[in-house]
Design a protein around this motif. Structure first.
Motif, PDB file in Angstrom:
ATOM      1  N   THR A 181       8.339 -12.141  -4.937  1.00 22.30           N
ATOM      2  CA  THR A 181       9.177 -12.827  -3.951  1.00 22.30           C
ATOM      3  C   THR A 181       9.012 -12.214  -2.568  1.00 22.30           C
ATOM      4  N   TYR A 182       9.053 -10.925  -2.515  1.00 23.73           N
ATOM      5  CA  TYR A 182       8.898 -10.238  -1.233  1.00 23.73           C
ATOM      6  C   TYR A 182       7.474 -10.374  -0.695  1.00 23.73           C
ATOM      7  N   ARG A 183       6.547 -10.502  -1.612  1.00 18.48           N
ATOM      8  CA  ARG A 183       5.128 -10.606  -1.240  1.00 18.48           C
ATOM      9  C   ARG A 183       4.837 -11.878  -0.433  1.00 18.48           C
ATOM     10  N   LYS A 184       5.654 -12.944  -0.617  1.00 21.28           N
ATOM     11  CA  LYS A 184       5.414 -14.215   0.053  1.00 21.28           C
ATOM     12  C   LYS A 184       5.553 -14.115   1.572  1.00 21.28           C
ATOM     13  N   THR A 185       6.281 -13.134   2.081  1.00 18.83           N
ATOM     14  CA  THR A 185       6.506 -13.009   3.520  1.00 18.83           C
ATOM     15  C   THR A 185       5.406 -12.219   4.214  1.00 18.83           C
ATOM     16  N   LEU A 186       4.442 -11.789   3.479  1.00 18.23           N
ATOM     17  CA  LEU A 186       3.404 -10.912   4.034  1.00 18.23           C
ATOM     18  C   LEU A 186       2.027 -11.561   3.962  1.00 18.23           C
ATOM     19  N   ASP A 187       1.085 -10.971   4.713  1.00 18.50           N
ATOM     20  CA  ASP A 187      -0.302 -11.457   4.746  1.00 18.50           C
ATOM     21  C   ASP A 187      -1.116 -10.879   3.593  1.00 18.50           C
ATOM     22  N   ASN A 188      -2.416 -11.187   3.647  1.00 20.41           N
ATOM     23  CA  ASN A 188      -3.315 -10.679   2.622  1.00 20.41           C
ATOM     24  C   ASN A 188      -3.395  -9.149   2.613  1.00 20.41           C
ATOM     25  N   ILE A 189      -2.982  -8.544   3.735  1.00 22.63           N
ATOM     26  CA  ILE A 189      -3.029  -7.089   3.796  1.00 22.63           C
ATOM     27  C   ILE A 189      -2.088  -6.460   2.763  1.00 22.63           C
ATOM     28  N   LEU A 190      -1.135  -7.254   2.278  1.00 18.35           N
ATOM     29  CA  LEU A 190      -0.186  -6.747   1.285  1.00 18.35           C
ATOM     30  C   LEU A 190      -0.811  -6.622  -0.112  1.00 18.35           C
ATOM     31  N   ASP A 191      -2.001  -7.220  -0.278  1.00 18.00           N
ATOM     32  CA  ASP A 191      -2.648  -7.140  -1.592  1.00 18.00           C
ATOM     33  C   ASP A 191      -2.836  -5.682  -2.024  1.00 18.00           C
ATOM     34  N   LYS A 192      -3.330  -4.901  -1.106  1.00 19.31           N
ATOM     35  CA  LYS A 192      -3.575  -3.498  -1.414  1.00 19.31           C
ATOM     36  C   LYS A 192      -2.257  -2.755  -1.655  1.00 19.31           C
ATOM     37  N   LEU A 193      -1.262  -3.061  -0.784  1.00 28.75           N
ATOM     38  CA  LEU A 193       0.024  -2.390  -0.937  1.00 28.75           C
ATOM     39  C   LEU A 193       0.689  -2.768  -2.259  1.00 28.75           C
ATOM     40  N   GLU A 194       0.585  -4.047  -2.623  1.00 28.05           N
ATOM     41  CA  GLU A 194       1.158  -4.502  -3.888  1.00 28.05           C
ATOM     42  C   GLU A 194       0.479  -3.810  -5.069  1.00 28.05           C
ATOM     43  N   SER A 195      -0.834  -3.703  -4.969  1.00 26.11           N
ATOM     44  CA  SER A 195      -1.585  -3.063  -6.044  1.00 26.11           C
ATOM     45  C   SER A 195      -1.141  -1.608  -6.231  1.00 26.11           C
ATOM     46  N   ASN A 196      -0.977  -0.931  -5.095  1.00 22.41           N
ATOM     47  CA  ASN A 196      -0.547   0.469  -5.175  1.00 22.41           C
ATOM     48  C   ASN A 196       0.827   0.599  -5.836  1.00 22.41           C
ATOM     49  N   LEU A 197       1.733  -0.298  -5.436  1.00 22.67           N
ATOM     50  CA  LEU A 197       3.079  -0.227  -5.997  1.00 22.67           C
ATOM     51  C   LEU A 197       3.094  -0.611  -7.473  1.00 22.67           C
ATOM     52  N   GLN A 198       2.333  -1.655  -7.835  1.00 20.89           N
ATOM     53  CA  GLN A 198       2.295  -2.082  -9.231  1.00 20.89           C
ATOM     54  C   GLN A 198       1.734  -0.973 -10.130  1.00 20.89           C
ATOM     55  N   LYS A 199       0.733  -0.286  -9.616  1.00 22.95           N
ATOM     56  CA  LYS A 199       0.182   0.820 -10.395  1.00 22.95           C
ATOM     57  C   LYS A 199       1.229   1.924 -10.585  1.00 22.95           C
ATOM     58  N   GLY A 200       1.962   2.182  -9.498  1.00 23.42           N
ATOM     59  CA  GLY A 200       3.026   3.182  -9.610  1.00 23.42           C
ATOM     60  C   GLY A 200       4.107   2.749 -10.578  1.00 23.42           C
ATOM     61  N   LYS A 201       4.420   1.449 -10.513  1.00 22.69           N
ATOM     62  CA  LYS A 201       5.418   0.907 -11.443  1.00 22.69           C
ATOM     63  C   LYS A 201       4.942   1.001 -12.883  1.00 22.69           C
ATOM     64  N   ASP A 202       3.665   0.675 -13.100  1.00 27.93           N
ATOM     65  CA  ASP A 202       3.114   0.747 -14.459  1.00 27.93           C
ATOM     66  C   ASP A 202       3.152   2.177 -14.998  1.00 27.93           C
ATOM     67  N   ARG A 203       2.813   3.121 -14.128  1.00 28.26           N
ATOM     68  CA  ARG A 203       2.864   4.520 -14.568  1.00 28.26           C
ATOM     69  C   ARG A 203       4.303   4.918 -14.899  1.00 28.26           C
ATOM     70  N   HIS A 204       5.215   4.470 -14.061  1.00 29.43           N
ATOM     71  CA  HIS A 204       6.624   4.779 -14.272  1.00 29.43           C
ATOM     72  C   HIS A 204       7.122   4.141 -15.573  1.00 29.43           C
ATOM     73  N   TYR A 205       6.811   2.883 -15.739  1.00 31.26           N
ATOM     74  CA  TYR A 205       7.236   2.164 -16.946  1.00 31.26           C
ATOM     75  C   TYR A 205       6.609   2.761 -18.195  1.00 31.26           C
ATOM     76  N   ASP A 206       5.294   2.993 -18.137  1.00 30.31           N
ATOM     77  CA  ASP A 206       4.614   3.579 -19.295  1.00 30.31           C
ATOM     78  C   ASP A 206       5.187   4.949 -19.645  1.00 30.31           C
ATOM     79  N   GLY A 207       5.509   5.704 -18.599  1.00 29.32           N
ATOM     80  CA  GLY A 207       6.091   7.028 -18.844  1.00 29.32           C
ATOM     81  C   GLY A 207       7.440   6.920 -19.532  1.00 29.32           C
ATOM     82  N   LYS A 208       8.279   5.993 -19.057  1.00 29.36           N
ATOM     83  CA  LYS A 208       9.592   5.818 -19.668  1.00 29.36           C
ATOM     84  C   LYS A 208       9.481   5.270 -21.091  1.00 29.36           C
TER      85      LYS A 208
END
Length: 310
Positions: A181-208
């Motif tokens: 939802t938040y990603r819709k307000t941003l340009d393609n430059i957010l692709d990299k930022l989203e990827s970084n956050l999703q990876k962090g989220k996956d690590r966090h989730y997998d750890g939990k």
């Protein structure tokens, strides 16, 4: 060899070999006692017997051979055990050596290593004597009750952790939707930022998830072990051998005590009301090129009544 010689010279029974010489024990040795001094109230090995009989103040003391009382029912139980090929020898949980005595001071079963290291000055008791009243004591009921209580708590904790695991899956989906939802307000430059956050989220989730699965495995193992302990008590109770029952009680008591600590540690990990969700960084619109992640991951533990709500 010394033990065999002592048995041969003084006609000592195998049961007497469970009694250690008190003077030798106080000096750090584990010598087999063959006589008991009624004046000193102590157990003596062959060498100490000779010294005792020559001492000025002890030569007139009354010494008697050590004998362990054995009831006919115990004899039959032992014979039956021998015929069935089973053994009730209990190993020390710390040193894995055969248990030979019971420490009245610390309420603990002792092997020879225990006696020589941490129970040198303790008051020890022959196993058969210590076990003589265990069947009718409150300790049997107390230990069984404690194990059932601990088992119930583990089962309850297991159910709670399973619910948290399912809730984490819902939170994972909610997190991803919020990011999109938040990603819709941003340009393609957010692709990299989203990827970084999703990876962090996956690590966090997998750890939990891994942490919770570890808790569930501990709970499962604990329930299995405690069930086995109750079965051991039940078998020992029905076999009619007091010493076997006593050894079993002390063994499962130590196991139960160990799992009390385990339960405390497990309950501290990820409480029932734990959640995590996406926390957007509003300033990202102004400083889009100066950030490395789309947002942060924030853990929360909110008080929740009833079922989980996504």
């Amino acid at each position: 060899m010394a033990t065999n010689l002592a048995r041969k010279s003084f006609n000592v029974t195998d049961e007497c070999l469970h009694v250690l010489c008190d003077p030798c024990r106080f000096t750090g040795n584990t010598t087999v006692a063959i006589k008991y001094c009624t004046d000193c109230n102590g157990h003596l090995c062959p060498n100490c017997v000779n010294t005792h009989m020559k001492g000025k103040n002890t030569k007139k003391h009354t010494l008697s051979f050590i004998k362990t009382k054995r009831t006919s029912s115990n004899t039959r139980a032992s014979e039956g055990t021998a015929q069935s090929g089973k053994s009730f020898d209990t190993k020390c949980l710390e040193h894995t050596k055969p248990v030979v005595s019971y420490c009245l001071t610390h309420d603990a079963l002792c092997c020879r290593v225990c006696i020589a290291s941490t129970h040198v000055e303790c008051k020890l008791q022959v196993l058969s004597e210590a076990a003589s009243r265990s069947r009718d004591s409150r300790e049997l009921r107390t230990i069984e009750s404690g194990i059932r209580r601990l088992q119930t708590k583990f089962e309850e904790t297991q159910r709670k952790k399973q619910g948290i695991l399912q809730h984490l899956g819902l939170q994972n989906d909610t997190f991803s939707k919020a990011v999109k939802t938040y990603r819709k307000t941003l340009d393609n430059i957010l692709d990299k930022l989203e990827s970084n956050l999703q990876k962090g989220k996956d690590r966090h989730y997998d750890g939990k998830v891994e942490e919770l699965r570890g808790c569930l495995k501990i709970c499962q193992d604990a329930v299995s072990v405690l069930t086995g302990s109750l079965n051991e008590i039940d078998i020992a109770s029905r076999q009619g051998d007091d010493q076997s029952l006593f050894l079993t009680l002390k063994k499962v008591q130590a196991v139960s005590s160990r799992y009390e600590t385990v339960l405390t540690d497990v309950e501290k990990q990820l409480p029932r009301n734990y959640t995590f969700h996406f926390q957007p960084d509003i300033a990202i619109e102004r400083f889009l090129k100066g950030v490395n992640e789309l947002g942060t991951i924030r853990d929360e533990s909110n008080v929740m009544n009833g079922p989980y709500i996504s």
